[in-house]
Design a protein around this motif. Structure first.
Motif, mmCIF file in Angstrom:
data_model
loop_
_atom_site.group_PDB
_atom_site.id
_atom_site.type_symbol
_atom_site.label_atom_id
_atom_site.label_comp_id
_atom_site.label_asym_id
_atom_site.label_seq_id
_atom_site.Cartn_x
_atom_site.Cartn_y
_atom_site.Cartn_z
ATOM 1 N N SER A 81 -2.751 7.423 30.064
ATOM 2 C CA SER A 81 -3.124 6.026 30.309
ATOM 3 C C SER A 81 -2.369 5.408 31.476
ATOM 4 O O SER A 81 -2.718 4.312 31.927
ATOM 5 N N LEU A 82 -1.347 6.087 31.972
ATOM 6 C CA LEU A 82 -0.604 5.582 33.130
ATOM 7 C C LEU A 82 -1.363 5.910 34.413
ATOM 8 O O LEU A 82 -2.129 6.878 34.461
ATOM 9 N N PRO A 83 -1.145 5.130 35.458
ATOM 10 C CA PRO A 83 -1.786 5.446 36.744
ATOM 11 C C PRO A 83 -1.380 6.839 37.221
ATOM 12 O O PRO A 83 -0.273 7.319 36.932
ATOM 13 N N LYS A 84 -2.268 7.484 37.939
ATOM 14 C CA LYS A 84 -1.989 8.841 38.422
ATOM 15 C C LYS A 84 -1.147 8.833 39.702
ATOM 16 O O LYS A 84 -0.480 9.815 40.024
ATOM 17 N N GLU A 85 -1.153 7.740 40.439
ATOM 18 C CA GLU A 85 -0.371 7.653 41.672
ATOM 19 C C GLU A 85 0.043 6.212 41.912
ATOM 20 O O GLU A 85 -0.421 5.283 41.236
ATOM 21 N N ASN A 86 0.931 6.039 42.875
ATOM 22 C CA ASN A 86 1.455 4.716 43.240
ATOM 23 C C ASN A 86 2.021 3.974 42.029
ATOM 24 O O ASN A 86 1.749 2.789 41.805
ATOM 25 N N LEU A 87 2.814 4.668 41.236
ATOM 26 C CA LEU A 87 3.392 4.065 40.044
ATOM 27 C C LEU A 87 4.500 3.103 40.418
ATOM 28 O O LEU A 87 5.262 3.343 41.366
ATOM 29 N N THR A 88 4.598 2.004 39.679
ATOM 30 C CA THR A 88 5.707 1.072 39.866
ATOM 31 C C THR A 88 6.974 1.673 39.266
ATOM 32 O O THR A 88 6.897 2.628 38.487
ATOM 33 N N PRO A 89 8.151 1.140 39.609
ATOM 34 C CA PRO A 89 9.386 1.643 38.984
ATOM 35 C C PRO A 89 9.321 1.613 37.457
ATOM 36 O O PRO A 89 9.797 2.547 36.797
ATOM 37 N N ALA A 90 8.744 0.558 36.890
ATOM 38 C CA ALA A 90 8.638 0.466 35.427
ATOM 39 C C ALA A 90 7.737 1.570 34.884
ATOM 40 O O ALA A 90 8.016 2.177 33.842
ATOM 41 N N GLU A 91 6.651 1.861 35.602
ATOM 42 C CA GLU A 91 5.732 2.905 35.145
ATOM 43 C C GLU A 91 6.350 4.291 35.295
ATOM 44 O O GLU A 91 6.099 5.179 34.466
ATOM 45 N N LEU A 92 7.159 4.483 36.333
ATOM 46 C CA LEU A 92 7.866 5.756 36.482
ATOM 47 C C LEU A 92 8.819 5.982 35.318
ATOM 48 O O LEU A 92 8.949 7.093 34.797
ATOM 49 N N LYS A 93 9.508 4.907 34.914
ATOM 50 C CA LYS A 93 10.417 5.012 33.773
ATOM 51 C C LYS A 93 9.628 5.340 32.508
ATOM 52 O O LYS A 93 10.054 6.179 31.701
ATOM 53 N N GLN A 94 8.474 4.673 32.338
ATOM 54 C CA GLN A 94 7.634 4.958 31.178
ATOM 55 C C GLN A 94 7.196 6.422 31.166
ATOM 56 O O GLN A 94 7.235 7.081 30.124
ATOM 57 N N ARG A 95 6.804 6.923 32.320
ATOM 58 C CA ARG A 95 6.347 8.311 32.386
ATOM 59 C C ARG A 95 7.461 9.273 31.964
ATOM 60 O O ARG A 95 7.220 10.249 31.241
ATOM 61 N N GLY A 96 8.695 8.973 32.391
ATOM 62 C CA GLY A 96 9.823 9.808 31.984
ATOM 63 C C GLY A 96 10.043 9.767 30.479
ATOM 64 O O GLY A 96 10.272 10.798 29.837
ATOM 65 N N GLN A 97 9.950 8.574 29.896
ATOM 66 C CA GLN A 97 10.155 8.424 28.455
ATOM 67 C C GLN A 97 9.031 9.098 27.666
ATOM 68 O O GLN A 97 9.289 9.782 26.666
ATOM 69 N N TYR A 98 7.793 8.911 28.128
ATOM 70 C CA TYR A 98 6.661 9.491 27.398
ATOM 71 C C TYR A 98 6.671 11.016 27.508
ATOM 72 O O TYR A 98 6.324 11.722 26.557
ATOM 73 N N SER A 99 7.058 11.519 28.678
ATOM 74 C CA SER A 99 7.131 12.980 28.849
ATOM 75 C C SER A 99 8.184 13.571 27.922
ATOM 76 O O SER A 99 7.974 14.631 27.318
ATOM 77 N N ALA A 100 9.320 12.881 27.819
ATOM 78 C CA ALA A 100 10.378 13.345 26.918
ATOM 79 C C ALA A 100 9.906 13.298 25.465
ATOM 80 O O ALA A 100 10.192 14.201 24.676
ATOM 81 N N GLY A 101 9.169 12.228 25.117
ATOM 82 C CA GLY A 101 8.638 12.126 23.764
ATOM 83 C C GLY A 101 7.654 13.230 23.445
ATOM 84 O O GLY A 101 7.677 13.814 22.357
ATOM 85 N N LEU A 102 6.804 13.554 24.406
ATOM 86 C CA LEU A 102 5.826 14.629 24.212
ATOM 87 C C LEU A 102 6.515 15.971 24.044
ATOM 88 O O LEU A 102 6.166 16.765 23.158
ATOM 89 N N LYS A 103 7.509 16.222 24.873
ATOM 90 C CA LYS A 103 8.235 17.491 24.792
ATOM 91 C C LYS A 103 8.903 17.628 23.432
ATOM 92 O O LYS A 103 8.871 18.695 22.807
ATOM 93 N N ALA A 104 9.532 16.542 22.965
ATOM 94 C CA ALA A 104 10.211 16.578 21.659
ATOM 95 C C ALA A 104 9.218 16.765 20.529
ATOM 96 O O ALA A 104 9.479 17.480 19.565
ATOM 97 N N ALA A 105 8.058 16.117 20.635
ATOM 98 C CA ALA A 105 7.056 16.218 19.568
ATOM 99 C C ALA A 105 6.478 17.626 19.472
ATOM 100 O O ALA A 105 6.128 18.084 18.388
#
Length: 548
Positions: A100-124
């Motif tokens: 659901s996040l943009p594929k490019e031109n992410l804002t700093p907040a969205e980049l942080k979200q992507r890092g958190q969501y990726s970590a959550g996915l890996k853990a799950a």
């Protein structure tokens, strides 16, 4: 009726976490409040809202706004905390959050979200600590036991096998399990009583501290024994801390030994000194041991069952706080009085669990603003290595020693600490500008530390090949000559058959261990093919692009 002050405070803390959408912490606080005041209906309603939070998030994410990334992330967070099975439904929710996040031109907040969501996915996706023992004869401890006749042969250099480590850990762990299974509830004319030995916690924690990979569930009733809330022994006071370890044997151990399972370290430290003065070591020793071991189990199971790594760090931290204090204050007290928990080896084992939990907690909350700073991991790794240099238990006179004991309490903790230094530098490299000297330096240090950690493990331990692979990948990325890269890749190839004799089916294997090792084998083959074709020489740096 007067309001229970502590319950009210815990409820407010739960409310704050709930508002912040930290549902796991909210659920914990509401549960602790219920343990203080089991008659307060509001507390049950609030805790029920925790499940409602998952339902609301799912409705928002799947129906009202299926492109709302935060809603998917909230759903995933709630599902993570509510799920104790190996099939974690949050995998799909985390992936939806990322999609659901943009594929490019992410804002700093969205980049942080992507890092958190990726970590959550890996853990799950990572297999939970609930795991059955597998096919008979295929578990690491059974494979190791089958090797024992050759291990005791004079020609065999016994210390160079991980079989000793896992066999010894299994003996401790299964002893605790058997004590737990033999514990029985019986009705007498005077009411409920119990039969059996009250040492289940000792065996379970000793086994996990020796090698946490020994943890397994081979009985369908195992978890129900842990979650015996309907037992006539159920006591909300003890359930506060033993939420995931409330099987009757632990409650009875806590009650019979007067453990501080519902207190924080500062209270334990204060009251322990007074109890020692009034009742002596006979009373204090079992109480402290049960308290510490209950904290260890609570943290270990929270981190494994619910992937609540922050909770695991917290409770293992409680244990270390009391252990560090006691080992200083009572450093001259004989072991027979104060018990095994204040021995360096025991404390070192708990530190190993703690630093691993700290690393995984950082993985769930990555980045410079993490609640678990990467610098803390480096500092703890250095502290572990410093303490072990000062207190090396291995004899220096050439005399024989127990290879399993030395490996569990010296070699393996040291190797893990070194791998954490590698992890630190691997995490720091992306924070630097790509291809700068600083980024390359971090990658090189990470690779070298991984190789150093691998060298400490026996060749037949899965961590030997695994860390060799981690190391060679980072060294390759920073321009290591092919000669050195191929030498490491060859070591991986030679180690794999030895590793699979014991660790062919393990938790790390289920996490995809062999996929990375197979890539290393392909990398070696391709490099040798390219050298044979004359496209590269052994002195070339890396393999940025293969030539036709």
């Amino acid at each position: 009726m007067a309001e229970n002050v502590k319950a009210a405070q815990l409820k407010e803390e739960g409310n704050k976490f709930y508002v912040q959408q930290d549902y796991a912490q909210a659920h914990t606080k509401y549960t602790e409040a219920i343990a203080e005041d089991a008659t307060n209906a509001v507390l049950y309603a609030n805790r029920a809202a925790y499940q409602q939070a998952a339902d609301d998030a799912e409705k928002k994410a799947t129906k009202l706004d299926p492109c709302y990334a935060k809603a998917w992330a909230r759903l995933a967070t709630a599902q993570d905390a509510l799920t104790v099975s190996e099939n974690n439904p949050s995998v799909n929710a985390w992936q939806k959050a990322l999609d659901s996040l943009p594929k490019e031109n992410l804002t700093p907040a969205e980049l942080k979200q992507r890092g958190q969501y990726s970590a959550g996915l890996k853990a799950a996706k990572r297999p939970r600590i609930i795991r059955m023992s597998g096919i008979a004869g295929k578990t690491p401890w059974e494979c190791a036991a089958a090797m024992k006749p050759e291990l005791v042969e004079p020609k065999y250099e016994a210390v160079n096998s991980s079989a000793w480590v896992i066999m010894n850990a299994y003996e401790e762990f299964i002893g605790g399990v058997e004590s737990m299974k033999k514990f029985k509830k019986v009705m007498t004319p005077l009411g409920w009583s119990a039969t059996g030995r009250l040492d289940g916690l000792v065996g379970l924690t000793n086994g996990i501290i020796r090698d946490e990979r020994v943890f397994h569930i081979d009985d369908p009733n195992w978890l129900s024994m842990y979650n015996e809330q309907g037992s006539p022994y159920y006591c909300p006071k003890f359930y506060t801390i033993l939420k995931l370890t409330t099987f009757p044997i632990v409650i009875f151990e806590a009650q019979s030994k007067k453990a501080w399972v519902d207190a924080k370290p500062d209270v334990v430290i204060t009251e322990a000194q007074e109890r020692l003065r009034l009742q002596g070591w006979t009373a204090l020793h079992p109480a402290l041991s049960t308290t510490i071991r209950a904290w260890i189990m609570r943290g270990f199971l929270e981190g494994g069952l619910r992937r609540a790594k922050s909770v695991e760090v917290e409770f293992l931290g409680y244990a270390l706080e009391v252990l560090d204090w006691g080992s200083r204050v009572w450093k001259d007290v004989p072991k027979d009085d104060c018990g095994a928990i204040f021995q360096r080896t025991f404390i070192r084992g708990v530190r190993s669990l703690h630093i691993r939990a700290l690393m995984e907690a950082h993985g769930q909350d990555p980045g410079p603003d993490s609640k678990f700073p990467i610098e803390d991991i480096l500092e703890e790794a250095d502290d572990i290595l410093r303490e072990m240099r000062e207190h090396d238990p291995r004899p220096n006179d050439g005399s024989a020693y127990d290879p399993g004991f030395i490996s569990s309490f010296y070699i393996y903790p040291a190797a893990q600490a070194i791998s954490m230094k590698a992890y630190y530098h691997g995490q720091m490299a992306p924070r630097c500008h790509p291809d700068t000297d600083a980024a390359i330096d971090h990658l090189r240090k990470s690779g070298n530390f991984y190789i150093e950690a691998a060298d400490m493990y026996p060749e037949d331990d899965e961590n030997h090949a695994y860390f060799l692979n981690c190391g060679v990948q980072n060294l390759f990325r920073c321009g290591t000559p092919l000669r050195e890269t191929l030498a490491i890749l060859k070591r991986i190839r030679l180690a794999i058959p030895k590793m699979k004799r014991i660790w062919g089916s393990s938790a790390l294997f289920k996490e995809g261990r062999d996929e990375g090792l197979n890539r290393a084998l392909m990398m070696e083959k391709e490099a040798l093919d390219q050298i044979k074709k004359g496209n590269f020489t052994l002195d070339d740096l890396g393999m940025p692009e293969w030539k036709d």
